[in-house]
Design a protein around this motif. Sequence first.
Motif, PDB file in Angstrom:
ATOM      1  N   ALA A 120      57.000  17.312   0.243  1.00  0.00           N
ATOM      2  CA  ALA A 120      57.588  18.134  -0.817  1.00  0.00           C
ATOM      3  C   ALA A 120      58.174  19.438  -0.291  1.00  0.00           C
ATOM      4  O   ALA A 120      58.652  20.259  -1.078  1.00  0.00           O
ATOM      5  CB  ALA A 120      56.531  18.445  -1.874  1.00  0.00           C
ATOM      6  N   LEU A 121      58.158  19.619   1.019  1.00  0.00           N
ATOM      7  CA  LEU A 121      58.589  20.892   1.588  1.00  0.00           C
ATOM      8  C   LEU A 121      60.059  21.184   1.324  1.00  0.00           C
ATOM      9  O   LEU A 121      60.406  22.280   0.864  1.00  0.00           O
ATOM     10  CB  LEU A 121      58.311  20.907   3.093  1.00  0.00           C
ATOM     11  N   VAL A 122      60.926  20.217   1.620  1.00  0.00           N
ATOM     12  CA  VAL A 122      62.367  20.473   1.494  1.00  0.00           C
ATOM     13  C   VAL A 122      62.770  20.822   0.061  1.00  0.00           C
ATOM     14  O   VAL A 122      63.441  21.841  -0.159  1.00  0.00           O
ATOM     15  CB  VAL A 122      63.175  19.278   2.033  1.00  0.00           C
ATOM     16  N   PRO A 123      62.411  20.020  -0.958  1.00  0.00           N
ATOM     17  CA  PRO A 123      62.812  20.408  -2.317  1.00  0.00           C
ATOM     18  C   PRO A 123      62.227  21.737  -2.766  1.00  0.00           C
ATOM     19  O   PRO A 123      62.923  22.523  -3.434  1.00  0.00           O
ATOM     20  CB  PRO A 123      62.298  19.247  -3.189  1.00  0.00           C
ATOM     21  N   ILE A 124      60.973  22.011  -2.426  1.00  0.00           N
ATOM     22  CA  ILE A 124      60.371  23.286  -2.835  1.00  0.00           C
ATOM     23  C   ILE A 124      61.036  24.444  -2.099  1.00  0.00           C
ATOM     24  O   ILE A 124      61.294  25.500  -2.690  1.00  0.00           O
ATOM     25  CB  ILE A 124      58.847  23.261  -2.573  1.00  0.00           C
ATOM     26  N   TYR A 125      61.360  24.245  -0.834  1.00  0.00           N
ATOM     27  CA  TYR A 125      62.043  25.298  -0.071  1.00  0.00           C
ATOM     28  C   TYR A 125      63.415  25.587  -0.670  1.00  0.00           C
ATOM     29  O   TYR A 125      63.806  26.747  -0.828  1.00  0.00           O
ATOM     30  CB  TYR A 125      62.184  24.874   1.386  1.00  0.00           C
ATOM     31  N   VAL A 126      64.149  24.521  -1.027  1.00  0.00           N
ATOM     32  CA  VAL A 126      65.484  24.708  -1.613  1.00  0.00           C
ATOM     33  C   VAL A 126      65.387  25.408  -2.966  1.00  0.00           C
ATOM     34  O   VAL A 126      66.184  26.294  -3.283  1.00  0.00           O
ATOM     35  CB  VAL A 126      66.193  23.347  -1.742  1.00  0.00           C
ATOM     36  N   LEU A 127      64.397  25.023  -3.773  1.00  0.00           N
ATOM     37  CA  LEU A 127      64.210  25.672  -5.077  1.00  0.00           C
ATOM     38  C   LEU A 127      63.891  27.154  -4.905  1.00  0.00           C
ATOM     39  O   LEU A 127      64.447  27.999  -5.616  1.00  0.00           O
ATOM     40  CB  LEU A 127      63.081  24.980  -5.847  1.00  0.00           C
ATOM     41  N   ALA A 128      63.012  27.480  -3.968  1.00  0.00           N
ATOM     42  CA  ALA A 128      62.665  28.877  -3.733  1.00  0.00           C
ATOM     43  C   ALA A 128      63.856  29.662  -3.202  1.00  0.00           C
ATOM     44  O   ALA A 128      64.093  30.809  -3.591  1.00  0.00           O
ATOM     45  CB  ALA A 128      61.496  28.960  -2.747  1.00  0.00           C
ATOM     46  N   GLN A 129      64.646  29.033  -2.335  1.00  0.00           N
ATOM     47  CA  GLN A 129      65.831  29.700  -1.791  1.00  0.00           C
ATOM     48  C   GLN A 129      66.866  29.937  -2.877  1.00  0.00           C
ATOM     49  O   GLN A 129      67.468  31.023  -2.962  1.00  0.00           O
ATOM     50  CB  GLN A 129      66.418  28.854  -0.669  1.00  0.00           C
ATOM     51  N   THR A 130      67.097  28.936  -3.732  1.00  0.00           N
ATOM     52  CA  THR A 130      68.074  29.070  -4.815  1.00  0.00           C
ATOM     53  C   THR A 130      67.665  30.155  -5.800  1.00  0.00           C
ATOM     54  O   THR A 130      68.509  30.899  -6.315  1.00  0.00           O
ATOM     55  CB  THR A 130      68.231  27.728  -5.556  1.00  0.00           C
ATOM     56  N   ALA A 131      66.358  30.253  -6.061  1.00  0.00           N
ATOM     57  CA  ALA A 131      65.863  31.244  -7.016  1.00  0.00           C
ATOM     58  C   ALA A 131      65.673  32.621  -6.376  1.00  0.00           C
ATOM     59  O   ALA A 131      65.263  33.567  -7.063  1.00  0.00           O
ATOM     60  CB  ALA A 131      64.534  30.782  -7.605  1.00  0.00           C
ATOM     61  N   GLY A 132      65.979  32.745  -5.097  1.00  0.00           N
ATOM     62  CA  GLY A 132      65.806  34.017  -4.414  1.00  0.00           C
ATOM     63  C   GLY A 132      64.345  34.422  -4.262  1.00  0.00           C
ATOM     64  O   GLY A 132      64.027  35.612  -4.273  1.00  0.00           O
ATOM     65  N   MET A 133      63.462  33.435  -4.109  1.00  0.00           N
ATOM     66  CA  MET A 133      62.022  33.711  -4.065  1.00  0.00           C
ATOM     67  C   MET A 133      61.402  33.409  -2.707  1.00  0.00           C
ATOM     68  O   MET A 133      60.176  33.379  -2.578  1.00  0.00           O
ATOM     69  CB  MET A 133      61.301  32.902  -5.145  1.00  0.00           C
ATOM     70  N   LEU A 134      62.242  33.184  -1.697  1.00  0.00           N
ATOM     71  CA  LEU A 134      61.682  33.001  -0.363  1.00  0.00           C
ATOM     72  C   LEU A 134      61.036  34.299   0.118  1.00  0.00           C
ATOM     73  O   LEU A 134      61.536  35.390  -0.165  1.00  0.00           O
ATOM     74  CB  LEU A 134      62.769  32.565   0.616  1.00  0.00           C
ATOM     75  N   GLU A 208      44.855  28.251   2.967  1.00  0.00           N
ATOM     76  CA  GLU A 208      46.100  27.490   2.996  1.00  0.00           C
ATOM     77  C   GLU A 208      47.074  28.089   4.011  1.00  0.00           C
ATOM     78  O   GLU A 208      47.372  29.283   3.993  1.00  0.00           O
ATOM     79  CB  GLU A 208      46.744  27.489   1.608  1.00  0.00           C
ATOM     80  N   ALA A 209      47.563  27.255   4.905  1.00  0.00           N
ATOM     81  CA  ALA A 209      48.457  27.737   5.960  1.00  0.00           C
ATOM     82  C   ALA A 209      49.847  27.118   5.879  1.00  0.00           C
ATOM     83  O   ALA A 209      50.836  27.773   6.199  1.00  0.00           O
ATOM     84  CB  ALA A 209      47.849  27.455   7.338  1.00  0.00           C
ATOM     85  N   PHE A 210      49.935  25.847   5.469  1.00  0.00           N
ATOM     86  CA  PHE A 210      51.205  25.139   5.524  1.00  0.00           C
ATOM     87  C   PHE A 210      52.286  25.855   4.713  1.00  0.00           C
ATOM     88  O   PHE A 210      53.369  26.148   5.231  1.00  0.00           O
ATOM     89  CB  PHE A 210      51.026  23.706   5.022  1.00  0.00           C
ATOM     90  N   TRP A 211      51.999  26.126   3.450  1.00  0.00           N
ATOM     91  CA  TRP A 211      53.011  26.740   2.589  1.00  0.00           C
ATOM     92  C   TRP A 211      53.260  28.191   2.978  1.00  0.00           C
ATOM     93  O   TRP A 211      54.400  28.669   2.887  1.00  0.00           O
ATOM     94  CB  TRP A 211      52.592  26.648   1.128  1.00  0.00           C
ATOM     95  N   ALA A 212      52.226  28.886   3.409  1.00  0.00           N
ATOM     96  CA  ALA A 212      52.416  30.277   3.821  1.00  0.00           C
ATOM     97  C   ALA A 212      53.346  30.377   5.022  1.00  0.00           C
ATOM     98  O   ALA A 212      54.198  31.270   5.096  1.00  0.00           O
ATOM     99  CB  ALA A 212      51.057  30.903   4.142  1.00  0.00           C
ATOM    100  N   LEU A 213      53.209  29.454   5.969  1.00  0.00           N
ATOM    101  CA  LEU A 213      54.053  29.494   7.175  1.00  0.00           C
ATOM    102  C   LEU A 213      55.488  29.104   6.889  1.00  0.00           C
ATOM    103  O   LEU A 213      56.408  29.574   7.561  1.00  0.00           O
ATOM    104  CB  LEU A 213      53.467  28.572   8.240  1.00  0.00           C
ATOM    105  N   ASN A 214      55.708  28.242   5.899  1.00  0.00           N
ATOM    106  CA  ASN A 214      57.053  27.733   5.646  1.00  0.00           C
ATOM    107  C   ASN A 214      57.819  28.483   4.560  1.00  0.00           C
ATOM    108  O   ASN A 214      59.039  28.392   4.509  1.00  0.00           O
ATOM    109  CB  ASN A 214      56.981  26.246   5.253  1.00  0.00           C
ATOM    110  N   LEU A 215      57.128  29.216   3.701  1.00  0.00           N
ATOM    111  CA  LEU A 215      57.798  29.899   2.601  1.00  0.00           C
ATOM    112  C   LEU A 215      57.813  31.416   2.742  1.00  0.00           C
ATOM    113  O   LEU A 215      58.473  32.094   1.964  1.00  0.00           O
ATOM    114  CB  LEU A 215      57.134  29.534   1.263  1.00  0.00           C
ATOM    115  N   THR A 216      57.084  31.949   3.720  1.00  0.00           N
ATOM    116  CA  THR A 216      57.014  33.400   3.872  1.00  0.00           C
ATOM    117  C   THR A 216      57.234  33.787   5.326  1.00  0.00           C
ATOM    118  O   THR A 216      57.239  32.948   6.215  1.00  0.00           O
ATOM    119  CB  THR A 216      55.646  33.943   3.414  1.00  0.00           C
TER     120      THR A 216
END
Length: 273
Positions: A120-134, A208-216
Motif C-alpha cells: 500500500a506504500l505507493v498509493p498512500i505516498y501519492v495521496l499524501a504527496q497530492t494532498a501536500g501532507m508528506l 512503527e518504522a516503515f511508514w515513518a521512514l517512507n512518509l517523513t
Amino acid sequence: MPTHPLLIVLRAVGAWAVALLLFFPLGWLFLTAFKTELQAIAVPPLFVFEPTMDNFGEVQRRSDYLLYARNSLITSLGSTIIGLLIAAPAAYSMAFFRTKRTRDILMWMLSTKMMPAVGALVPIYVLAQTAGMLDSLSALTIVFTLSNLPIMVWMLYTSYKDIPNEILEAARMDGANLWTEFRHVVLPLSIGGLASTGLLCLVLNWNEAFWALNLTSAKAGTLATLIASYSSPEGLFWAKLSAASLMAIAPIVVFGWFSQKQLVQGLTFGAVK
C-alpha cells in the motif's frame, strides 16, 4: 505427584537460557551505547571498559532528539485516541447489534493486516504527496490510526462480548437509549479492555518504522527516523547508533514495564474462548 528435582533444574536452566537469549541484544545495546566508536568495533568485544556519555550528547547535538521524541509522542498518542474514538462505537454495534454480515466484516478487517505494508506504500505516498501532507504529523497519525484500527475493533469487540446481555436489557427497560447505554453501561464495564487496547496500540505506534521512514524526513520524523539516520555510506556508527536506539526505546520500555499487566491482558483477549 511430586516433581523430580532434575526436572525442576532443567526447567530453571531452560528458562534462564531463553531469558538470556531474549535480553542479550538489549543488554549489548546498552553496553555499546557507553563505548567509544573504537571500543564498539573492537575484536574481541570489550566487556570491561571505561564508559562515556559522549554518544548521548552527540545524538542530541546532531539530531535534536527532543524533536523526534515529540513527534513520536504526538503521532502515537494522537492515532491511539482517534482509533479508540472510532473503534469503540464500531465494536459496540458489532457486538450487540449483529447482522448476518457482521462476522464477514470482522474477518475482512482482520484480513487487511495480512497484506504487506509495502503493497500500500505507493498509493498512500501519492495521496499524501497530492494532498501536500508528506513529512507531516497529520499524515503519519492518519496512517497509524488506519493500520491499527482492525486490531482495535477486534480487541474491543472481544471485550464487549464479555458483558452479559442481561445488564443491557435491564438498562433498556429503565429507559436508556443507545447513547446512555453505551456511555453509562458499556464503557464503565469495558474500561479494562479499552485500557489494554489503547496501551497495546500505543506501543505498536511508537515502534512503527516503515511508514515513518517512507512518509517523513527531518520535519515530522519519529524516533525510528532518528535511528535510521545513523546509517551512512561510510558505514554504521555503532556507538552513536546504540545510544540513539537506547534513547528511542527507553521511554516505551519503561512505559511497558509499568503497564505489562494491561498489555498481557490485551494480547490474550479471546485466547480461551
